[in-house]
Motif scaffolding. Sequence first.
Motif, PDB file in Angstrom:
ATOM      1  N   ALA A  40       0.830  -1.202   0.000  1.00 42.58           N
ATOM      2  CA  ALA A  40       0.000   0.000   0.000  1.00 42.58           C
ATOM      3  C   ALA A  40       0.868   1.257   0.000  1.00 42.58           C
ATOM      4  CB  ALA A  40      -0.949  -0.010   1.205  1.00 42.58           C
ATOM      5  N   ALA A  41       1.971   1.213   0.717  1.00 41.80           N
ATOM      6  CA  ALA A  41       2.942   2.312   0.717  1.00 41.80           C
ATOM      7  C   ALA A  41       3.962   2.020  -0.388  1.00 41.80           C
ATOM      8  CB  ALA A  41       3.601   2.443   2.080  1.00 41.80           C
ATOM      9  N   TRP A  42       3.477   1.940  -1.606  1.00 38.63           N
ATOM     10  CA  TRP A  42       4.277   1.546  -2.782  1.00 38.63           C
ATOM     11  C   TRP A  42       5.526   2.400  -2.946  1.00 38.63           C
ATOM     12  CZ3 TRP A  42       5.342   5.077  -6.501  1.00 38.63           C
ATOM     13  CH2 TRP A  42       4.568   6.243  -6.492  1.00 38.63           C
ATOM     14  N   TRP A  43       5.454   3.635  -2.501  1.00 43.15           N
ATOM     15  CA  TRP A  43       6.504   4.634  -2.657  1.00 43.15           C
ATOM     16  C   TRP A  43       7.690   4.405  -1.724  1.00 43.15           C
ATOM     17  CZ3 TRP A  43       6.329   6.580   2.170  1.00 43.15           C
ATOM     18  CH2 TRP A  43       5.104   6.492   2.836  1.00 43.15           C
ATOM     19  N   LYS A  44       7.625   3.403  -0.854  1.00 40.55           N
ATOM     20  CA  LYS A  44       8.750   3.107   0.045  1.00 40.55           C
ATOM     21  C   LYS A  44       9.822   2.255  -0.631  1.00 40.55           C
ATOM     22  CE  LYS A  44       6.582   3.735   4.522  1.00 40.55           C
ATOM     23  NZ  LYS A  44       6.330   3.147   5.841  1.00 40.55           N
ATOM     24  N   GLY A  59       9.510  -9.820  -6.253  1.00 36.83           N
ATOM     25  CA  GLY A  59       9.709  -8.418  -6.610  1.00 36.83           C
ATOM     26  C   GLY A  59       9.942  -7.551  -5.385  1.00 36.83           C
ATOM     27  N   PRO A  60       9.872  -6.248  -5.548  1.00 34.83           N
ATOM     28  CA  PRO A  60      10.166  -5.340  -4.434  1.00 34.83           C
ATOM     29  C   PRO A  60       9.187  -5.444  -3.262  1.00 34.83           C
ATOM     30  CG  PRO A  60       9.353  -4.108  -6.333  1.00 34.83           C
ATOM     31  CD  PRO A  60       9.557  -5.519  -6.778  1.00 34.83           C
ATOM     32  N   TYR A  61       8.032  -6.048  -3.491  1.00 35.03           N
ATOM     33  CA  TYR A  61       7.048  -6.178  -2.412  1.00 35.03           C
ATOM     34  C   TYR A  61       6.907  -7.622  -1.937  1.00 35.03           C
ATOM     35  CZ  TYR A  61       5.813  -1.654  -4.380  1.00 35.03           C
ATOM     36  OH  TYR A  61       5.848  -0.374  -4.864  1.00 35.03           O
ATOM     37  N   ALA A  62       7.913  -8.439  -2.168  1.00 36.49           N
ATOM     38  CA  ALA A  62       7.856  -9.870  -1.850  1.00 36.49           C
ATOM     39  C   ALA A  62       7.407 -10.143  -0.417  1.00 36.49           C
ATOM     40  CB  ALA A  62       9.210 -10.515  -2.106  1.00 36.49           C
ATOM     41  N   GLY A  63       7.850  -9.357   0.525  1.00 38.92           N
ATOM     42  CA  GLY A  63       7.514  -9.588   1.923  1.00 38.92           C
ATOM     43  C   GLY A  63       6.310  -8.810   2.427  1.00 38.92           C
ATOM     44  N   SER A  64       5.605  -8.113   1.549  1.00 36.65           N
ATOM     45  CA  SER A  64       4.478  -7.284   1.981  1.00 36.65           C
ATOM     46  C   SER A  64       3.351  -8.134   2.552  1.00 36.65           C
ATOM     47  CB  SER A  64       3.939  -6.471   0.804  1.00 36.65           C
ATOM     48  OG  SER A  64       2.794  -5.738   1.204  1.00 36.65           O
ATOM     49  N   GLU A  65       2.747  -7.632   3.601  1.00 41.46           N
ATOM     50  CA  GLU A  65       1.616  -8.299   4.242  1.00 41.46           C
ATOM     51  C   GLU A  65       0.277  -7.708   3.800  1.00 41.46           C
ATOM     52  OE1 GLU A  65       1.780 -10.945   6.564  1.00 41.46           O
ATOM     53  OE2 GLU A  65       3.878 -11.067   5.968  1.00 41.46           O
ATOM     54  N   ASP A  66       0.304  -6.726   2.915  1.00 45.09           N
ATOM     55  CA  ASP A  66      -0.933  -6.095   2.445  1.00 45.09           C
ATOM     56  C   ASP A  66      -1.732  -7.079   1.607  1.00 45.09           C
ATOM     57  OD1 ASP A  66      -0.320  -3.687   3.680  1.00 45.09           O
ATOM     58  OD2 ASP A  66       0.716  -2.915   1.917  1.00 45.09           O
ATOM     59  N   GLU A  67      -3.064  -6.941   1.681  1.00 42.91           N
ATOM     60  CA  GLU A  67      -3.961  -7.839   0.952  1.00 42.91           C
ATOM     61  C   GLU A  67      -5.121  -7.053   0.342  1.00 42.91           C
ATOM     62  OE1 GLU A  67      -4.252 -12.074   2.836  1.00 42.91           O
ATOM     63  OE2 GLU A  67      -4.536 -10.613   4.450  1.00 42.91           O
ATOM     64  N   SER A  68      -5.744  -7.660  -0.639  1.00 42.89           N
ATOM     65  CA  SER A  68      -6.983  -7.113  -1.196  1.00 42.89           C
ATOM     66  C   SER A  68      -7.842  -8.274  -1.687  1.00 42.89           C
ATOM     67  CB  SER A  68      -6.699  -6.150  -2.357  1.00 42.89           C
ATOM     68  OG  SER A  68      -6.188  -6.849  -3.475  1.00 42.89           O
ATOM     69  N   LYS A  69      -9.121  -8.008  -1.826  1.00 42.71           N
ATOM     70  CA  LYS A  69     -10.059  -9.017  -2.321  1.00 42.71           C
ATOM     71  C   LYS A  69     -10.116  -8.953  -3.843  1.00 42.71           C
ATOM     72  CE  LYS A  69     -12.805  -8.754   1.831  1.00 42.71           C
ATOM     73  NZ  LYS A  69     -13.911  -8.112   2.488  1.00 42.71           N
ATOM     74  N   PRO A  70     -10.566 -10.032  -4.484  1.00 40.31           N
ATOM     75  CA  PRO A  70     -10.683  -9.990  -5.950  1.00 40.31           C
ATOM     76  C   PRO A  70     -11.536  -8.804  -6.401  1.00 40.31           C
ATOM     77  CG  PRO A  70     -11.048 -12.216  -5.140  1.00 40.31           C
ATOM     78  CD  PRO A  70     -10.987 -11.312  -3.930  1.00 40.31           C
ATOM     79  N   GLY A  71     -11.048  -8.065  -7.373  1.00 35.02           N
ATOM     80  CA  GLY A  71     -11.781  -6.924  -7.909  1.00 35.02           C
ATOM     81  C   GLY A  71     -11.544  -5.612  -7.198  1.00 35.02           C
ATOM     82  N   ASP A  72     -10.922  -5.650  -6.024  1.00 36.15           N
ATOM     83  CA  ASP A  72     -10.618  -4.408  -5.305  1.00 36.15           C
ATOM     84  C   ASP A  72      -9.470  -3.670  -5.991  1.00 36.15           C
ATOM     85  OD1 ASP A  72     -12.496  -4.918  -3.355  1.00 36.15           O
ATOM     86  OD2 ASP A  72     -11.040  -5.455  -1.793  1.00 36.15           O
ATOM     87  N   PRO A  73      -9.424  -2.338  -5.840  1.00 32.79           N
ATOM     88  CA  PRO A  73      -8.252  -1.601  -6.318  1.00 32.79           C
ATOM     89  C   PRO A  73      -7.010  -2.044  -5.536  1.00 32.79           C
ATOM     90  CG  PRO A  73     -10.012  -0.098  -5.661  1.00 32.79           C
ATOM     91  CD  PRO A  73     -10.426  -1.471  -5.243  1.00 32.79           C
ATOM     92  N   LEU A  74      -5.847  -1.804  -6.091  1.00 32.16           N
ATOM     93  CA  LEU A  74      -4.627  -2.102  -5.354  1.00 32.16           C
ATOM     94  C   LEU A  74      -4.623  -1.298  -4.057  1.00 32.16           C
ATOM     95  CD1 LEU A  74      -2.018  -1.926  -8.279  1.00 32.16           C
ATOM     96  CD2 LEU A  74      -2.941  -3.984  -7.183  1.00 32.16           C
ATOM     97  N   PRO A  75      -4.159  -1.894  -2.959  1.00 35.64           N
ATOM     98  CA  PRO A  75      -4.107  -1.162  -1.686  1.00 35.64           C
ATOM     99  C   PRO A  75      -3.278   0.119  -1.822  1.00 35.64           C
ATOM    100  CG  PRO A  75      -3.662  -3.498  -1.343  1.00 35.64           C
ATOM    101  CD  PRO A  75      -3.675  -3.275  -2.826  1.00 35.64           C
ATOM    102  N   TYR A  76      -3.640   1.128  -1.045  1.00 38.36           N
ATOM    103  CA  TYR A  76      -2.965   2.416  -1.153  1.00 38.36           C
ATOM    104  C   TYR A  76      -2.860   3.092   0.208  1.00 38.36           C
ATOM    105  CZ  TYR A  76      -1.909   7.214  -2.323  1.00 38.36           C
ATOM    106  OH  TYR A  76      -1.315   8.447  -2.379  1.00 38.36           O
ATOM    107  N   THR A  77      -1.675   3.595   0.506  1.00 37.36           N
ATOM    108  CA  THR A  77      -1.413   4.438   1.669  1.00 37.36           C
ATOM    109  C   THR A  77      -0.754   5.712   1.152  1.00 37.36           C
ATOM    110  OG1 THR A  77      -1.098   2.537   3.126  1.00 37.36           O
ATOM    111  CG2 THR A  77      -0.156   4.639   3.852  1.00 37.36           C
TER     112      THR A  77
END
Length: 147
Positions: free
Chosen positions: A63-67, A112-130
């Motif tokens: 969600a904090a993609w910019w990190k 990839g760069p987010y391999a260890g991310s714990e963020d989740e979303s449901k099918p059809g949801d927008p990509l998580p964002y912070t």
Amino acid sequence: MSGTYDFDDEPDAPGSGELEREAETFVPTLFYGSADEFVRKQLRYKYRRQITRPGRGNFRWRAAWWKSEEAISRIEALWRAWEKARQDPAAMSDWWLTHCDRHMAVLLSSDGPYAGSEDESKPGDPLPYTAPPAGYFAPDNQTDALI
């Protein structure tokens, strides 16, 4: 003044250089003011994938993609290519295939760069964002009413 001619007294004719100089200095206005505005208002809604934690599925996103410096660089490239493609609607297919699909495959990959991310979303949801910290990116060019 026989035999001399002052070209500076004549208005510029097409092909004389003035039009070419104007074309060289023309910079199209960017639709989005930053990579963050592009992610927040465009990419995360257009490129929907179910985001899962490691070991639970195929796609990772933060969600904090910019990190991630790699993500910022790739998304900046995606945004700039999108800005160019929007000037020519026929180029949008190329943007999807050549730019978006290739960069997003790396960004969303399990290594990839987010391999260890714990963020989740449901099918059809927008990509998580912070949202990033204030001032981290340039101001928006579009109002929220356009979303």
